[in-house]
Design a protein around this motif. Structure first.
Motif, short mmCIF file in Angstrom:
data_model
loop_
_atom_site.label_atom_id
_atom_site.label_comp_id
_atom_site.label_asym_id
_atom_site.label_seq_id
_atom_site.Cartn_x
_atom_site.Cartn_y
_atom_site.Cartn_z
N GLN A 17 0.76 -1.36 0.02
CA GLN A 17 0.26 -0.10 -0.09
C GLN A 17 0.92 1.32 -0.08
O GLN A 17 1.90 1.34 0.39
CB GLN A 17 -0.91 -0.04 1.13
CG GLN A 17 -0.18 -0.12 2.38
CD GLN A 17 -1.08 -0.65 3.61
OE1 GLN A 17 -1.95 -0.14 4.22
NE2 GLN A 17 -0.98 -1.80 3.76
N HIS A 18 0.23 2.33 -0.51
CA HIS A 18 1.07 3.39 -0.89
C HIS A 18 0.30 4.70 0.10
O HIS A 18 -0.73 4.81 0.13
CB HIS A 18 1.18 3.81 -2.05
CG HIS A 18 1.73 2.73 -2.97
ND1 HIS A 18 3.12 2.35 -3.04
CD2 HIS A 18 1.24 2.12 -4.05
CE1 HIS A 18 3.49 1.38 -3.69
NE2 HIS A 18 2.29 1.16 -4.44
N GLN A 19 1.45 5.52 0.74
CA GLN A 19 0.72 6.80 1.29
C GLN A 19 1.57 7.82 0.86
O GLN A 19 2.74 7.62 0.55
CB GLN A 19 0.92 6.65 3.05
CG GLN A 19 -0.11 5.53 3.49
CD GLN A 19 -0.05 5.48 5.14
OE1 GLN A 19 0.30 6.27 5.71
NE2 GLN A 19 -0.75 4.65 5.59
N THR A 20 1.07 9.19 1.23
CA THR A 20 1.93 10.28 0.98
C THR A 20 2.84 10.41 2.07
O THR A 20 2.23 10.37 3.35
CB THR A 20 0.86 11.47 0.72
OG1 THR A 20 -0.25 11.00 0.10
CG2 THR A 20 1.52 12.30 -0.40
N PRO A 21 4.06 11.08 2.03
CA PRO A 21 4.88 11.21 3.29
C PRO A 21 4.04 12.46 4.14
O PRO A 21 3.60 13.43 3.65
CB PRO A 21 6.19 11.64 2.83
CG PRO A 21 6.10 11.33 1.34
CD PRO A 21 4.75 11.22 0.89
N PRO A 22 4.31 12.55 5.62
CA PRO A 22 4.99 11.43 6.29
C PRO A 22 4.26 10.21 6.49
O PRO A 22 4.82 9.06 7.03
CB PRO A 22 5.19 12.15 7.43
CG PRO A 22 3.93 13.18 7.73
CD PRO A 22 3.48 13.56 6.22
N GLY A 23 2.94 9.93 6.17
CA GLY A 23 2.14 8.84 6.30
C GLY A 23 1.57 8.55 7.56
O GLY A 23 1.85 9.34 8.58
N THR A 24 0.45 7.75 7.75
CA THR A 24 -0.12 8.09 9.24
C THR A 24 -0.41 6.39 9.50
O THR A 24 -0.70 5.73 8.55
CB THR A 24 -1.36 8.53 9.04
OG1 THR A 24 -2.51 7.79 7.90
CG2 THR A 24 -1.58 10.11 8.70
N GLN A 25 -0.34 6.06 10.77
CA GLN A 25 -0.58 4.75 11.29
C GLN A 25 -2.10 4.46 11.13
O GLN A 25 -2.57 3.15 10.63
CB GLN A 25 -0.27 4.68 12.69
CG GLN A 25 -0.23 3.23 13.24
CD GLN A 25 1.08 2.82 14.16
OE1 GLN A 25 2.05 3.44 13.96
NE2 GLN A 25 0.82 2.04 14.83
N GLU A 26 -2.95 5.48 11.39
CA GLU A 26 -4.18 5.47 11.16
C GLU A 26 -4.87 4.71 9.92
O GLU A 26 -5.99 3.98 9.88
CB GLU A 26 -4.92 6.80 11.26
CG GLU A 26 -6.47 6.83 11.61
CD GLU A 26 -6.86 8.63 11.66
OE1 GLU A 26 -6.19 9.29 10.73
OE2 GLU A 26 -7.88 8.74 12.40
N THR A 27 -4.25 5.02 9.04
CA THR A 27 -4.73 4.56 7.70
C THR A 27 -3.75 3.05 7.01
O THR A 27 -4.02 2.81 6.10
CB THR A 27 -4.62 5.47 6.40
OG1 THR A 27 -3.30 6.15 6.68
CG2 THR A 27 -5.58 6.39 6.66
N LEU A 28 -2.89 2.63 8.09
CA LEU A 28 -1.97 1.69 7.64
C LEU A 28 -2.81 0.09 7.96
O LEU A 28 -3.28 0.03 8.96
CB LEU A 28 -0.75 1.59 8.63
CG LEU A 28 0.38 0.97 7.92
CD1 LEU A 28 0.74 1.45 6.50
CD2 LEU A 28 1.63 1.27 8.70
N ASP A 29 -2.91 -0.79 6.90
CA ASP A 29 -3.68 -1.94 7.29
C ASP A 29 -2.46 -3.04 6.81
O ASP A 29 -2.20 -3.18 5.68
CB ASP A 29 -4.97 -1.95 6.15
CG ASP A 29 -5.68 -3.06 6.28
OD1 ASP A 29 -5.76 -3.74 7.50
OD2 ASP A 29 -6.43 -3.38 5.49
N PRO A 30 -2.53 -4.01 7.76
CA PRO A 30 -3.00 -3.88 9.06
C PRO A 30 -2.27 -3.03 9.98
O PRO A 30 -1.23 -2.61 9.55
CB PRO A 30 -2.58 -5.51 9.48
CG PRO A 30 -1.45 -5.90 8.56
CD PRO A 30 -1.64 -5.25 7.58
#
Ligand SMILES: NC(=O)c1ccc[n+]([C@@H]2O[C@H](COP(=O)([O-])OP(=O)(O)OC[C@H]3O[C@@H](n4cnc5c(N)ncnc54)[C@H](O)[C@@H]3O)[C@@H](O)[C@H]2O)c1
Length: 298
Positions: A17-30
């Motif tokens: 999965q891809h996030q924009t920096p800095p990234g958040t744990q809230e949206t990290l799965d799992p």
């Protein structure tokens, strides 16, 4: 791969999965594992505290998520109050860390700021001292990285941003905190396996982590005789927002260790607890290689 496997089981690989920096744990799965540690059969159990940091006060950078959050939580389980620093975009992650710390009946103060500015580092130490009364443990943990395959495409701007983010605040925070520390207090720096293996697609980041190892050694040699210990951890691959936000697809596919799975933030936090507590009373200037089994020199 194995979405069905537990995150501590051999063969587990997190979905790409891809996030924009800095990234958040809230949206990290799992969700990365914060409070649980592995059992020998690949299962998990809640970390078992033993009052190792009773009454201690800790300043943690990058404390909103990943390794910083797990460390804040285990510190709280061990009886410490914490003061966490993070970027303003990560407020919701920081609130979640605060709730975790409070669940263990300890105090968690929040400070959103950009540590690239040395005045912000100064303010962080001043405000932390006001909130905590003292600082016994400084965990320099925040970092920036971004994969670039070759020096020809690594921009001057990125090189400078990585050093200004990863190295300078470690110096400023240590410089401003040390006058308030006393024998028995500790500084712990987060380095990386990459300083030891020379990861080619993270040249700037890898170089900052080498600087952090040397900074740890030199500062230890200044302060060990004064009773203040300075150590580092050098994690291998660990499942955190940093990975989703900064690695390319190829690196994400290979995101594992010799143990057949990536590490979890809680598994680095246990090492930081060790370095923060008197259990590590004879260690200073050292690096703990929590990297899933890679043997490195140094
Ligand atoms: N995840 C891994 O695989 C891995 C491996 C080796 C080392 N590390 C190290 O672990 C540490 C923690 O990272 P993580 O993996 O838990 O990721 P993370 O994304 O959870 O934490 C990094 C944090 O750094 C903070 N940060 C970044 N730039 C900042 C700035 N300018 N000002 C203030 N805060 C800033 C942010 O709050 C961010 O949450 C880093 O030093 C990283 O280099 C991680």
């Amino acid at each position: 791969m194995s979405a069905n496997k537990g995150q501590f089981e051999r063969g587990y690989q997190p979905p790409i999965q891809h996030q924009t920096p800095p990234g958040t744990q809230e949206t990290l799965d799992p969700a990365p594992l914060t409070e649980s540690i592995p059992t020998p059969d690949g299962g998990s159990q809640l970390y078992k505290p033993a009052n190792k940091l009773q009454g201690r006060k800790a300043l943690i950078t990058g404390g909103d998520s990943g390794i910083g959050r797990a460390t804040a939580t285990l510190f709280a389980m061990e009886g410490a109050d914490v003061y966490i620093v993070y970027l303003p975009d990560e407020e919701s992650d920081a609130q979640e860390t605060k709730q975790l710390v409070e669940k263990y009946n300890q105090r968690c103060s929040l400070h959103a700021t950009d540590l690239r500015d040395k005045m912000n580092c100064h303010d962080v130490v001043e405000e932390a001292l006001k909130a905590l009364g003292e600082i016994n443990i400084l965990f320099n943990n925040h970092a920036y990285q971004m994969v670039q395959k070759d020096i020809s495409v690594l921009s001057e701007e990125q090189w400078e941003k990585t050093f200004v983010t990863n190295v300078h605040p470690f110096f400023y925070l240590a410089k401003y905190t040390l006058p308030h520390m006393k024998p028995g207090d500790v500084i712990i720096n987060n380095a990386s396996i990459n300083a030891y293996i020379g990861r080619p697609d993270l040249l700037d980041y890898t170089s900052t982590k080498g600087a952090i190892v040397s900074f740890t050694r030199g500062l230890s040699n200044q302060y060990v005789s004064k009773g203040i210990r300075v150590n580092a951890v050098a994690p291998g691959p660990v499942w955190t927002p940093l990975i989703a936000a900064t690695m390319d697809t190829e690196s994400k596919k290979e995101f594992t260790s010799l143990m057949g799975r990536p590490g979890q933030p809680s598994e680095i936090a246990t090492c930081v607890v060790f370095l923060a507590s008197m259990d590590s009373s004879l260690l200073s200037g050292q690096v703990i290689h929590a990297n899933g089994g890679v043997i490195v020199n140094g």
